[in-house]
Design a protein around this motif. Sequence first.
Motif, mmCIF file in Angstrom:
data_model
loop_
_atom_site.group_PDB
_atom_site.id
_atom_site.type_symbol
_atom_site.label_atom_id
_atom_site.label_comp_id
_atom_site.label_asym_id
_atom_site.label_seq_id
_atom_site.Cartn_x
_atom_site.Cartn_y
_atom_site.Cartn_z
ATOM 1 N N LEU A 135 0.833 -1.201 0.000
ATOM 2 C CA LEU A 135 0.000 0.000 0.000
ATOM 3 C C LEU A 135 0.870 1.256 0.000
ATOM 4 N N ALA A 136 1.929 1.246 0.821
ATOM 5 C CA ALA A 136 2.840 2.396 0.852
ATOM 6 C C ALA A 136 3.461 2.628 -0.518
ATOM 7 N N ASP A 137 3.858 1.561 -1.204
ATOM 8 C CA ASP A 137 4.413 1.708 -2.546
ATOM 9 C C ASP A 137 3.407 2.354 -3.487
ATOM 10 N N GLU A 138 2.154 1.933 -3.409
ATOM 11 C CA GLU A 138 1.123 2.505 -4.274
ATOM 12 C C GLU A 138 0.895 3.982 -3.958
ATOM 13 N N ILE A 139 0.908 4.326 -2.677
ATOM 14 C CA ILE A 139 0.714 5.727 -2.288
ATOM 15 C C ILE A 139 1.899 6.572 -2.746
ATOM 16 N N LEU A 140 3.102 6.048 -2.628
ATOM 17 C CA LEU A 140 4.279 6.775 -3.115
ATOM 18 C C LEU A 140 4.177 7.024 -4.615
ATOM 19 N N ALA A 141 3.710 6.009 -5.366
ATOM 20 C CA ALA A 141 3.572 6.176 -6.818
ATOM 21 C C ALA A 141 2.501 7.204 -7.147
ATOM 22 N N ALA A 142 1.356 7.137 -6.449
ATOM 23 C CA ALA A 142 0.284 8.102 -6.690
ATOM 24 C C ALA A 142 0.741 9.519 -6.343
ATOM 25 N N GLY A 173 -8.726 -3.836 -3.856
ATOM 26 C CA GLY A 173 -8.629 -2.541 -4.532
ATOM 27 C C GLY A 173 -7.554 -1.652 -3.947
ATOM 28 N N ARG A 174 -6.395 -2.246 -3.635
ATOM 29 C CA ARG A 174 -5.335 -1.479 -2.976
ATOM 30 C C ARG A 174 -4.901 -0.268 -3.800
ATOM 31 N N ARG A 175 -4.757 -0.442 -5.107
ATOM 32 C CA ARG A 175 -4.333 0.690 -5.923
ATOM 33 C C ARG A 175 -5.392 1.788 -5.916
ATOM 34 N N ASP A 176 -6.640 1.409 -5.960
ATOM 35 C CA ASP A 176 -7.730 2.380 -5.900
ATOM 36 C C ASP A 176 -7.702 3.125 -4.569
ATOM 37 N N VAL A 177 -7.481 2.392 -3.477
ATOM 38 C CA VAL A 177 -7.375 3.023 -2.151
ATOM 39 C C VAL A 177 -6.289 4.093 -2.170
ATOM 40 N N ALA A 178 -5.124 3.730 -2.698
ATOM 41 C CA ALA A 178 -3.996 4.658 -2.706
ATOM 42 C C ALA A 178 -4.282 5.876 -3.584
ATOM 43 N N GLU A 179 -4.776 5.617 -4.789
ATOM 44 C CA GLU A 179 -4.997 6.706 -5.741
ATOM 45 C C GLU A 179 -6.039 7.689 -5.225
ATOM 46 N N VAL A 180 -7.128 7.171 -4.692
ATOM 47 C CA VAL A 180 -8.187 8.051 -4.201
ATOM 48 C C VAL A 180 -7.734 8.799 -2.954
ATOM 49 N N ALA A 181 -7.028 8.104 -2.051
ATOM 50 C CA ALA A 181 -6.575 8.765 -0.818
ATOM 51 C C ALA A 181 -5.638 9.928 -1.126
ATOM 52 N N VAL A 182 -4.674 9.706 -2.002
ATOM 53 C CA VAL A 182 -3.740 10.786 -2.349
ATOM 54 C C VAL A 182 -4.475 11.901 -3.082
ATOM 55 N N GLY A 183 -5.366 11.531 -4.000
ATOM 56 C CA GLY A 183 -6.103 12.548 -4.730
ATOM 57 C C GLY A 183 -6.978 13.405 -3.839
#
Length: 344
Positions: A79-86, A297-307
């Motif tokens: 999840l942290a990796d996805e948030i860093l990418a987003a 939906g981990r990537r969705d979680v990360a993308e939406v949270a950062v957005g």
Amino acid sequence: MPVPTMADVARRAGVSAKTVSNVLAGYPYIRESTRARVLAAVDELGYELNVTARNFRSGRTGVIGLAVPELGQPYFGELADEILAAARRRDLRVVVDPTGFTREGELAALREPRRRLVDGLIFSPATLVQADADLLDGLGYPLVLLGEQMFSDKVDHVTMHNVDGARAATDLLLDAGRRRIAAIGMLHAPTAGSATLRFRGYREALEARGIAVDDRLLGWADEGWHRGNGARAMAAVLDSGVEVDGVVAFNDALALGAMYELQVRGRSIPQDVGVVGFDDIEDARYSTPALTTVDPGRRDVAEVAVGLLDRRLADVARGVVGGAPVLHVADMRLVERGSTPARP
């Protein structure tokens, strides 16, 4: 090679530039198929949203915080990796704060943005509970809450389909004719967040088929959702003498530990025991057999949270205060692999 623009992303994804902007801003009311096309186009083109000038004008540091229980548990690491990418796609940097599954660590994480150059925080609590929700009032900075431990109508919140995911995992085994299905990952804590919700999904699936929950099939993992605890919980269930022909583990690490214990004891997977995990971590694809699991939906979680956090920070910079908090529930899907019998 020319630097890709938002218009290039829109053409590649077959959508408008406004839709691209909404996806990157974390706007939740977008079809998941559209969001996936836009994010795929972003990755293919290497598009990065340049907000440096905006940050200079607004006084923002361009740094956000991420507080998670630990990075050693694969779900949180990925999840942290996805948030860093987003965040990189928005020219944001991330300070990651592992809170150690402690109340003290989580309280410190909530205080950190006040003392450091961090514009806002994405916060995944594990020990704070609903009674602590007032701690989120008046923080003085934008916050996006993750998970199920606590809810607040004052902040944006991104979560997942825990009940539905566990029910789908259990139904998959029931559809294959399995009736003695263990639940691995039970916690005695009265407010156990994901564990409570995933057990509810497991129980509802059984009850819908007229099957009562057998306490001997409950594997406890109060010391954490790690492989070793999954193996120990599985061992305790097997040592009780109860018949087992299926396992629903509340995360993939527990499932991998349970599979190890089953195989050490000579049980064939999935012929003797079918196993389903939850989280779809990378290791799930490479176990033997490959693990069937719930992708939450981990990537969705990360993308939406950062957005969402980026949008709130932009609002603050413009002097815009308030706005209804967003609750976003990421889509989930069941990923069937070799650890469960093929569907009839």
